[in-house]
Design an enzyme around this catalytic site. Sequence first.
Site: not given
Length: 234
Positions: A64, A121, A125
């Site tokens: 991922g 986001h 991040k």
Amino acid sequence: MGLEVCKAVDAADDLELVARVDQGDPLASVADAGARVLVDFTTPDVVMDNLRWAIGQGISVVVGTSGFSEERLAQVRTWLSEKPEAGVLIAPNFGIGAVLMMQFAAKAARYFESVEIIEQHHPRKLDAPSGTATHTAKVIAAARAEAGLGAMPDATKEEFDHARGADINGVRVHAVRASGLVAHQEVLFGTTGETLTIRHDSLDRASFMPGVLLAVRALVSRPGLTIGLDPLLG
Ligand SMILES: NC(=O)C1=CN([C@@H]2O[C@H](COP(=O)(O)OP(=O)(O)OC[C@H]3O[C@@H](n4cnc5c(N)ncnc54)[C@H](OP(=O)(O)O)[C@@H]3O)[C@@H](O)[C@H]2O)C=CC1
Ligand SMILES: O=C(O)C1=N[C@H](C(=O)O)C[C@H](O)C1
């Protein structure tokens, strides 16, 4: 994400969580525990080392972690060619809604002269723009090229640095970071007299788990490199 994946695998009747690895823990514990599939949600800095190790051990990998360029994918293919029994699935986003958002955007792309992507986001991040936004820009650019669309109208002559966002294959991508957000994306299309907005929101990290588990189950008998969840969704 690592914690969330451990919880989801633990809760699945047909899967067994045999090892957990954090930064500094030996990867050998994964092989020692007899793992058949490794799930990697780490950072772009370390994911390639993890992949090389796991493929070398014949362990399949669900990835991922963002940051996959064409060069990285080519490297993974080379490693896999030396271990034909191993499989790797790399998905920019495991949310089913996000996968559909990307498919819908690719479908709409040919009909609109303008398109821009706005991703939002949480502020922890590390990468910008997101892997999802980068992938969306690439599939939109490919659909526009296939339809023979040229550059988008944009009269901007003067701008502060980055005011018009990142240019990914001719598609502008704007990255927003703010506390309270999880993972969100809008794809804004425009043409004469109308706009179309396709929006997806991950409101909780649990949203990624059905896709991760689908990939784990598939990789037990899926050698080679799979990009995205799309081939598993039918
Ligand atoms: N494809 C998808 O659907 C999704 C992808 N992502 C992506 O997944 C990645 C991780 O996201 P997120 O969980 O939010 O990030 P976090 O920073 O919260 O987690 C990353 C974790 O990896 C650990 N780590 C670092 N190096 C190693 C290593 N060598 N071995 C094992 N663990 C290591 C870090 O440890 P430490 O804290 O000690 O540095 C940290 O705990 C990002 O690239 C993100 O973009 C996220 C959500 C969904
Ligand atoms: O870091 C995140 O949170 C996410 N990362 C992935 C990305 O970079 O696209 C997927 C999702 O957006 C959440």
